[in-house]
Design an enzyme around this catalytic site. Structure first.
Site, PDB file in Angstrom:
ATOM      1  N   LYS A  61       0.854  -1.192   0.000  1.00 29.49           N
ATOM      2  CA  LYS A  61       0.000   0.000   0.000  1.00 29.49           C
ATOM      3  C   LYS A  61       0.889   1.242   0.000  1.00 29.49           C
ATOM      4  O   LYS A  61       1.926   1.265   0.699  1.00 29.49           O
ATOM      5  CB  LYS A  61      -0.863  -0.054   1.270  1.00 29.49           C
ATOM      6  CG  LYS A  61      -1.952   0.974   1.421  1.00 29.49           C
ATOM      7  CD  LYS A  61      -2.764   0.647   2.695  1.00 29.49           C
ATOM      8  CE  LYS A  61      -3.949   1.582   2.891  1.00 29.49           C
ATOM      9  NZ  LYS A  61      -4.768   1.191   4.072  1.00 29.49           N
ATOM     10  N   SER A  73      -9.487   0.735   2.979  1.00 30.16           N
ATOM     11  CA  SER A  73      -8.653   1.615   2.190  1.00 30.16           C
ATOM     12  C   SER A  73      -7.516   0.921   1.470  1.00 30.16           C
ATOM     13  O   SER A  73      -6.873   1.508   0.597  1.00 30.16           O
ATOM     14  CB  SER A  73      -8.080   2.720   3.076  1.00 30.16           C
ATOM     15  OG  SER A  73      -7.212   2.182   4.073  1.00 30.16           O
ATOM     16  N   SER A  85      -9.701  -1.692   7.057  1.00 30.54           N
ATOM     17  CA  SER A  85      -9.098  -1.437   5.747  1.00 30.54           C
ATOM     18  C   SER A  85      -8.314  -2.597   5.161  1.00 30.54           C
ATOM     19  O   SER A  85      -7.887  -2.528   4.001  1.00 30.54           O
ATOM     20  CB  SER A  85      -8.199  -0.204   5.818  1.00 30.54           C
ATOM     21  OG  SER A  85      -8.985   0.963   5.909  1.00 30.54           O
TER      22      SER A  85
END
Lengths: 464, 72
Positions: free
Chosen positions: A77, A153, A177
């Site tokens: 990420k 996310s 997330s």
């Protein structure tokens, strides 16, 4: 169609059946082929990856020992520090920031095991969201239906694994997330106990609630990667002090033992789509879970997490909210602004409730080894969809996808998000929740379900 | 129920008072709320007020106690 897993790739590289360069080039080719459809990657590190792969291959040729993830491509990420690359955290604001000089601890640990970092992945801005419809980098598309969201996310992290671009990715989970995108994309995601994995070099969202974790296509891959990332890092992350407790060699035996499994009701059953409850029932029956467990404080815990998040994040972002508010993604900015306005005493009260709810859940775990609940209230909504029906009411997608994940991360419990085996249908995941520091139990339950064929990560059909 | 004054004041806001409260709070922390953000900020504050009321009620007499260091 199936994708090779991390263990499979590493075994083949170690045995000389393939090379790290070949595996890295194959991953880069898949990214090149599919990323235009998925928009999972925001940066591809071909030069760095191939250089590391060549160095690894040279060590193998020289007969030197190599690590357990030899030649396994992975990605992170884009809130993880990567030396020489700006740490975007999904934002416009950090695009001009000075790149870090070092990789985040978890990247260092995976590379110490000879995994190969190939890129950085899309996310909701500053990790504030469950949709990965990023205003600056565009939406990440769900590999199982490109018209739908990947969740967030850590949406890029989930889509990259689900689409077969790489077998392993890292993400972060503050309110869901990792678990939400794992569920919507049909793969496994592990959010370990709060404080288990180092967050050094991970741009914070809400430090009181932030966890680092991983995604993979099998329980075994996830367990191995988790083991390799464990261990204290007190200089980098003050809460990461626990001695490593490896699980990969233990979960197979543990999966053969009976587990006492309860199913969370009450708050955790309200508003869930019928197919989500049917999927949960499949898992519960496979684990012989007959007991409903009601946590009366769950709704208040969710509310406390919901409020603690913008207050703490609003304080972190206050300088940028004062100086350049219009550079934020509007959906993120308006929540941060509201949080910044709230009195700090709201956050203090939200913190106070944590121990009360934690103790309530600890009492439940006196009777159970594992608790089950859906990961998300629904399968993946469409990209651009703003509302959905929940409990007979139209509610915001962004604000309600995490209704079942927020109470659990609020008290830092380890959770394996596991994809229910529903071939040909949109993915739905369950949360396999264990007591604090008992990731082994969650992974063992996941392995048992995987062996029974009740959970499985399917390759998407029709990915262009 | 024991609760601090700032949280109580936030919880006691009516919908009609949120806009003025937000402007006063913004001024106190040097934050400018542009016209483009006002509606969404107010909507978020309204939701946060509802959610705060939920966990403050659950805290009951513990509401103004300091939070102990959290261990999972």
């Amino acid at each position: 169609m199936s994708f090779p897993g991390a263990l499979q790739i590493a075994a083949a590289v170690r045995a000389g059946q393939t090379t790290a360069r070949a595996e890295t080039k194959a991953a880069l080719a898949r990214i090149d082929q599919h990323n235009s459809a998925l928009n999972a990657f925001t940066a591809v590190l071909a030069e760095r990856a191939l250089a590391r792969a060549d160095a690894l291959d040279a060590r193998i040729v020289a007969g030197q020992a190599v690590g357990p993830l030899a030649g396994v491509p992975f990605a992170v990420k884009n809130l993880f520090d990567i030396a020489g690359l700006p740490t975007l955290a999904g934002s416009k604001i950090k695009r001009d920031a000075t790149p870090p000089s070092h990789d985040a601890t978890l990247i260092q640990r995976l590379e110490a095991a000879d995994a190969i970092l190939v890129g950085a992945l899309n996310m909701d801005e500053f990790a504030y969201g469950f949709v990965t419809e990023n205003a600056h980098d565009g939406p990440t598309h769900n590999p199982h239906d490109l018209t739908r969201i990947a969740g967030g996310s850590s949406g890029g992290s989930a889509a990259a694994v689900a689409g077969g671009l790489v077998p392993l990715t890292l993400g972060s989970d503050t309110n869901g997330s990792i678990r939400i995108p794992a569920s919507l994309c049909g793969i496994f995601g592990l959010k370990p106990t709060y404080g288990r994995l180092s967050r050094q070099g991970v741009f914070p969202f809400v430090e009181s609630l932030d966890h680092a974790g991983a995604f993979a296509r099998s329980v075994e891959d996830l367990a191995l990667a988790y083991d390799l990332m464990q261990g204290p890092d007190p200089d980098g992350d003050a809460i990461c002090v626990r001695t490593a407790e490896p699980v990969a060699d233990r979960i197979s035996d543990l999966a053969d033992l009976p587990l006492r499994v309860g199913v969370l009701g009450g708050w955790f059953a309200q508003g869930a789509f019928p197919e989500v409850l049917e999927a949960l029932d499949l898992v519960a029956r496979a684990l012989d879970a007959k007991d409903r467990v009601i946590l009366p404080g769950a709704q208040a815990a969710r509310a406390a997490a919901f409020c603690l998040t913008p207050v703490e994040a609003g304080e972190l972002h206050l300088a940028n909210l004062q100086a350049r508010p219009m550079d934020y993604d509007p959906a993120v900015r308006d929540r941060l602004l509201a949080g910044a306005l709230l009195p700090q005493s709201v956050a203090q009260a939200a913190q106070r409730y944590r121990t009360i709810f934690r103790d309530e859940v600890r009492r439940a775990f006196q009777s159970f080894d594992i608790l089950l609940t859906p990961a998300s209230v629904c399968p993946a909504p469409g990209i651009g969809q703003t509302t959905m029906e929940m409990g007979g009411q139209q509610v915001s997608v962004r604000k309600n996808l995490g209704a079942f994940t927020q109470p659990i991360s609020y008290i830092g419990l380890p959770v394996l998000a596991a994809p229910v085996n529903r071939p040909g249908q949109l993915p739905i995941g369950v949360q396999i929740i264990a007591p604090a520091w008992r990731e082994d139990l969650a992974l063992a339950a996941g392995l048992k379900l995987q062996r029974l064929g009740v959970v499985a990560a399917h390759a998407p059909e029709g990915l262009p | 129920m024991a609760i601090d004054a700032a949280t109580r004041a936030f919880l006691d806001l009516t919908d009609g008072e949120i806009a003025a409260w937000a402007q006063a709070r913004a001024a106190a922390i040097d934050l400018t709320l542009s016209e483009a953000t006002l509606a969404a900020v107010h909507e978020n504050l309204s939701l946060l007020r509802t959610q705060t009321a939920l966990f403050v009620a659950a805290l009951s007499e513990h509401a103004d106690e300091p939070a102990p260091a959290f261990e999972p």
